[in-house]
Design a protein around this motif. Sequence first.
Motif, PDB file in Angstrom:
ATOM      1  N   GLY A  60       0.785  -1.229   0.000  1.00  0.00           N
ATOM      2  CA  GLY A  60       0.000   0.000   0.000  1.00  0.00           C
ATOM      3  C   GLY A  60       0.813   1.273   0.000  1.00  0.00           C
ATOM      4  N   LYS A  61       2.035   1.218  -0.501  1.00  0.00           N
ATOM      5  CA  LYS A  61       2.870   2.432  -0.548  1.00  0.00           C
ATOM      6  C   LYS A  61       2.233   3.482  -1.462  1.00  0.00           C
ATOM      7  CE  LYS A  61       6.335   0.128  -2.146  1.00  0.00           C
ATOM      8  NZ  LYS A  61       5.654  -1.194  -2.170  1.00  0.00           N
ATOM      9  N   THR A  62       1.844   3.062  -2.654  1.00  0.00           N
ATOM     10  CA  THR A  62       1.240   4.004  -3.600  1.00  0.00           C
ATOM     11  C   THR A  62      -0.091   4.527  -3.072  1.00  0.00           C
ATOM     12  OG1 THR A  62       2.335   2.949  -5.488  1.00  0.00           O
ATOM     13  CG2 THR A  62       0.381   4.278  -5.951  1.00  0.00           C
ATOM     14  N   VAL A  63      -0.895   3.646  -2.471  1.00  0.00           N
ATOM     15  CA  VAL A  63      -2.156   4.069  -1.871  1.00  0.00           C
ATOM     16  C   VAL A  63      -1.904   5.151  -0.828  1.00  0.00           C
ATOM     17  CG1 VAL A  63      -4.089   3.318  -0.446  1.00  0.00           C
ATOM     18  CG2 VAL A  63      -3.261   1.848  -2.272  1.00  0.00           C
ATOM     19  N   THR A  64      -0.907   4.914   0.015  1.00  0.00           N
ATOM     20  CA  THR A  64      -0.563   5.887   1.053  1.00  0.00           C
ATOM     21  C   THR A  64      -0.151   7.212   0.429  1.00  0.00           C
ATOM     22  OG1 THR A  64       0.166   4.066   2.491  1.00  0.00           O
ATOM     23  CG2 THR A  64       0.903   6.284   3.075  1.00  0.00           C
ATOM     24  N   ALA A  65       0.639   7.152  -0.645  1.00  0.00           N
ATOM     25  CA  ALA A  65       1.092   8.372  -1.316  1.00  0.00           C
ATOM     26  C   ALA A  65      -0.084   9.155  -1.897  1.00  0.00           C
ATOM     27  CB  ALA A  65       2.085   8.025  -2.419  1.00  0.00           C
ATOM     28  N   LEU A  66      -1.047   8.460  -2.490  1.00  0.00           N
ATOM     29  CA  LEU A  66      -2.197   9.143  -3.084  1.00  0.00           C
ATOM     30  C   LEU A  66      -3.068   9.797  -2.008  1.00  0.00           C
ATOM     31  CD1 LEU A  66      -3.172   6.541  -5.823  1.00  0.00           C
ATOM     32  CD2 LEU A  66      -1.955   8.685  -6.130  1.00  0.00           C
ATOM     33  N   HIS A  67      -3.274   9.102  -0.913  1.00  0.00           N
ATOM     34  CA  HIS A  67      -4.041   9.700   0.178  1.00  0.00           C
ATOM     35  C   HIS A  67      -3.279  10.877   0.790  1.00  0.00           C
ATOM     36  CE1 HIS A  67      -7.622   7.141   0.867  1.00  0.00           C
ATOM     37  NE2 HIS A  67      -6.921   6.247   0.203  1.00  0.00           N
ATOM     38  N   ARG A  68      -1.935  10.786   0.822  1.00  0.00           N
ATOM     39  CA  ARG A  68      -1.145  11.917   1.318  1.00  0.00           C
ATOM     40  C   ARG A  68      -1.323  13.130   0.397  1.00  0.00           C
ATOM     41  NH1 ARG A  68       0.282  13.848   6.043  1.00  0.00           N
ATOM     42  NH2 ARG A  68       2.055  15.272   5.914  1.00  0.00           N
ATOM     43  N   THR A 118      -2.185 -10.968   4.313  1.00  0.00           N
ATOM     44  CA  THR A 118      -3.386 -11.381   5.032  1.00  0.00           C
ATOM     45  C   THR A 118      -4.254 -12.295   4.170  1.00  0.00           C
ATOM     46  OG1 THR A 118      -4.591  -9.435   4.235  1.00  0.00           O
ATOM     47  CG2 THR A 118      -3.416  -9.217   6.327  1.00  0.00           C
ATOM     48  N   LEU A 119      -3.865 -12.474   2.901  1.00  0.00           N
ATOM     49  CA  LEU A 119      -4.668 -13.246   1.954  1.00  0.00           C
ATOM     50  C   LEU A 119      -4.042 -14.608   1.699  1.00  0.00           C
ATOM     51  CD1 LEU A 119      -5.183 -10.384  -0.657  1.00  0.00           C
ATOM     52  CD2 LEU A 119      -6.706 -10.999   1.224  1.00  0.00           C
ATOM     53  N   HIS A 120      -4.877 -15.567   1.377  1.00  0.00           N
ATOM     54  CA  HIS A 120      -4.386 -16.901   1.050  1.00  0.00           C
ATOM     55  C   HIS A 120      -5.091 -17.411  -0.202  1.00  0.00           C
ATOM     56  CE1 HIS A 120      -1.878 -17.674   4.603  1.00  0.00           C
ATOM     57  NE2 HIS A 120      -2.748 -16.913   5.236  1.00  0.00           N
ATOM     58  N   GLY A 121      -4.406 -18.270  -0.925  1.00  0.00           N
ATOM     59  CA  GLY A 121      -4.964 -18.812  -2.153  1.00  0.00           C
ATOM     60  C   GLY A 121      -4.091 -19.940  -2.666  1.00  0.00           C
ATOM     61  N   TYR A 154      -1.615  -6.326   1.028  1.00  0.00           N
ATOM     62  CA  TYR A 154      -3.062  -6.450   0.924  1.00  0.00           C
ATOM     63  C   TYR A 154      -3.485  -6.796  -0.501  1.00  0.00           C
ATOM     64  CZ  TYR A 154      -2.687  -4.206   5.414  1.00  0.00           C
ATOM     65  OH  TYR A 154      -2.329  -3.920   6.711  1.00  0.00           O
ATOM     66  N   ARG A 155      -2.528  -7.089  -1.361  1.00  0.00           N
ATOM     67  CA  ARG A 155      -2.846  -7.412  -2.747  1.00  0.00           C
ATOM     68  C   ARG A 155      -2.569  -8.874  -3.054  1.00  0.00           C
ATOM     69  NH1 ARG A 155       0.431  -3.995  -6.021  1.00  0.00           N
ATOM     70  NH2 ARG A 155       2.128  -5.489  -5.826  1.00  0.00           N
ATOM     71  N   THR A 156      -1.377  -9.337  -2.732  1.00  0.00           N
ATOM     72  CA  THR A 156      -0.915 -10.643  -3.171  1.00  0.00           C
ATOM     73  C   THR A 156      -1.075 -11.674  -2.066  1.00  0.00           C
ATOM     74  OG1 THR A 156       0.698  -9.512  -4.566  1.00  0.00           O
ATOM     75  CG2 THR A 156       1.052 -11.847  -4.183  1.00  0.00           C
ATOM     76  N   THR A 157      -1.458 -12.886  -2.414  1.00  0.00           N
ATOM     77  CA  THR A 157      -1.628 -13.928  -1.407  1.00  0.00           C
ATOM     78  C   THR A 157      -0.283 -14.344  -0.820  1.00  0.00           C
ATOM     79  OG1 THR A 157      -1.409 -15.753  -2.989  1.00  0.00           O
ATOM     80  CG2 THR A 157      -3.616 -14.826  -2.673  1.00  0.00           C
ATOM     81  N   GLN A 158      -0.341 -14.933   0.369  1.00  0.00           N
ATOM     82  CA  GLN A 158       0.881 -15.406   1.021  1.00  0.00           C
ATOM     83  C   GLN A 158       1.576 -16.460   0.168  1.00  0.00           C
ATOM     84  OE1 GLN A 158       2.075 -14.173   4.151  1.00  0.00           O
ATOM     85  NE2 GLN A 158       3.888 -15.176   3.337  1.00  0.00           N
ATOM     86  N   GLU A 159       0.789 -17.279  -0.518  1.00  0.00           N
ATOM     87  CA  GLU A 159       1.375 -18.333  -1.350  1.00  0.00           C
ATOM     88  C   GLU A 159       2.173 -17.735  -2.510  1.00  0.00           C
ATOM     89  OE1 GLU A 159      -1.571 -19.953   1.207  1.00  0.00           O
ATOM     90  OE2 GLU A 159      -1.689 -18.256  -0.181  1.00  0.00           O
ATOM     91  N   ILE A 160       1.654 -16.673  -3.138  1.00  0.00           N
ATOM     92  CA  ILE A 160       2.394 -16.015  -4.218  1.00  0.00           C
ATOM     93  C   ILE A 160       3.628 -15.321  -3.660  1.00  0.00           C
ATOM     94  CG2 ILE A 160       2.295 -14.159  -5.932  1.00  0.00           C
ATOM     95  CD1 ILE A 160      -0.612 -14.898  -6.436  1.00  0.00           C
ATOM     96  N   LEU A 161       3.488 -14.663  -2.495  1.00  0.00           N
ATOM     97  CA  LEU A 161       4.636 -13.986  -1.881  1.00  0.00           C
ATOM     98  C   LEU A 161       5.747 -14.966  -1.556  1.00  0.00           C
ATOM     99  CD1 LEU A 161       3.253 -11.328   0.626  1.00  0.00           C
ATOM    100  CD2 LEU A 161       4.118 -10.995  -1.683  1.00  0.00           C
TER     101      LEU A 161
END
Length: 727
Positions: free
Chosen positions: A271-279, A571-574, A536-543
């Motif tokens: 969420g770095k980019t999300v944080t930047a946009l909200h900033r 926080t996501l799984h798949g 918050y985007r990529t599942t733990q399995e992909i990471l």
Amino acid sequence: MPKLALSKDFLDEYDKLQKGVRKLVKAAISKFREHTFAGLHLEKLESAADPRVRIIRIDRFWRAVVLKPERGDVYCMLAVLPHDEAIKYATSRRFTVNQTLGILEVRNEVALDRLRPALEATARSVPDRLFERVTDADLVRLGVDGDLLPLVRLLTDEAHLQALEKVLPAAQHDALIALVSGMTVEEALAEISVSLVTEEAPRRVDPDDLVAAMERTPGQIAFVSGSEDLDWILEHPFAAWRVFLHPAQRKIAYRESFSGPVQVTGGAGTGKTVTALHRAKHLAARGKGPVLVTTFTRTLADALAQQLDLLVEAPELRERIIVTHVDKLANEIVSEHLGRHPKIIGEGEAESFWNTAARQAGLDRRAAFLQREWEQVVLAQDIRDEQRYLTCRRHGRGSRLSAGDRRLIWQAITAFTSRLRRAGYRTHRQIADEAARILGEEPLSGKQPLPGERLLPGEKPLPGEKPRKPYRHVIVDEAQDLHPAQWRMLCSLVEPGPDDLFLVGDPHQRIYDSRVSLGGLGINVRGRSHRLKVSYRTTQEILDWAIRLLGPDPVDSLIDEPDTLSGYRSTLHGRRPAVKEFADRAAELDALCDQVRSWIDSGVEPHAIGVATRTVQLATAAGDALRAAGIGSIPLAATEVSPGSVRVGTMHRMKGLEFRCVAVVNVNEGVVPGPSAVTPADEDAVTHRQDLQRERCLLFVACTRARDALYVSHNGRSSPFLGGLGG
């Protein structure tokens, strides 16, 4: 008047539904527009772990799960699932209020009851307990529910704690993980408070006030303000970042002010980019001056502008935020100075110029070596004469050069730049260097504004006022990829002081040939650096799979320290990524088409699918194959997204984008890493290692654009980066 709330899990499930089912779900919950749920049958389940959970019938197959707190007229949509799965969800979940943090929590009571006998059996045979040195009082201080203490006391091994991740409340599990990692109780409390709470926790927490707990949990629960708000959210479920901002992100984005430059780092999807946009939104709302949002590429700048259009609805506020990429910005500044647009030399012609310059200087050096020496040493350090070049430190360059070698190289650089000047050409980094000099030596007069400068409505320069900088705030996304000359230009656009620079990036995603020390540029972020750890985007399995692509070598940060992904998690799984091998390219492309069609048939919209390759030629071939199979495709660089088309492009173009499903194809030996992108080891061993690491980062970036599914393929021998990484 009843209020409607939506959970992030609900929107995640809603986003995956087929269009027909979405329409039914929307019709059901849109009855809230009549300010009542009277038209819906809220079914109470006798076997529910939490009596406040209800079921709504969508059709014969689909059900929505709703939380209806006893206090407050609020209905919270928790999930939308097939009938049997919805019943399992509704009967197993229990909602509580964390007594330390005051946030809403959920736990799987049925799963905990099933695990308890096995944990009890293990505890009887193992004398040592995981938390035997931690008192009950301290565990309660960390937010552990009193009725969960007996279960926590059974744990004997870290693996057992990891197994509870999906069934324990997240904050409580995080607190226990912090203790196991060696933190003290106070350190663990500080860790979860920083990452999970937006504001200071209340002094007194009411365990029965679920609505107040929801309001303290904006990272998971959003209240809908009206019918227009509901319509927008349901039309853009994939853009849930606009509604849900995690507390760790919110604390940074909406802090009133920082005393100087700020750096935010974190792995892919944190969420770095999300944080930047909200900033940017926050700074624009303060109204103290125009905000520049910039990044390395046009594709990413376009994506940032589109996201800001969704985030910032008020036109007068959106006008205060200017979005552009650094090359365009530099070009405009130099064009304004020259009175004409500078001509950019192509890669092939630049290589020819370098080869000629090397021959003229009597140098036996490749064009790539000379270009990097010019960009990474001369332009990076703003060196303008031979003497300084002869004595400078060549940071990041491995081959040792004698004084004689340096003189010959300087002659070649002088010959190259002279020929550029005669031909009327410039390179992008040379233009950035010129822009920095223009801004530094010829300050804004006040009569002729620089390109991109904006005055606020009604604002006029005062007579005789000291020339001011074009921007009050500069926000930089993908900071790790910018060249020192570009940084000098950006620093010249803003007056040093509070909230001047806000930088976000990840050294593990450095995909361009730039290495920067912020300290060396006079940008001091000490004490104002923040790290985001949860994807918050990529599942733990992909990471787990993708992190192994990076290899064992450490990565340098922007503050001259090794950077690490320690603590990086999802926080996501798949499902685990699928890795496929084929005999030839034709078979691989046929399989790609089958995979994409399978995703579409399962309900994934085409524009939520991305296909990445290492080269433009391979991307063209993939796009052609998809269209031949009757599947629409458009380039990643297209300015407008077509809902009915898969997006296809190079790994570089994937930067900053995200998709539900991603296919990375032609990950072959001799293709990844790109042969022309890697310096031969016998020419410069240090640069060779850096080039390989950059290529690893490039593949990592492409793979971590996926949210739900990742498909990787190769024909013939696979890239050495895939060694041991099966599907």
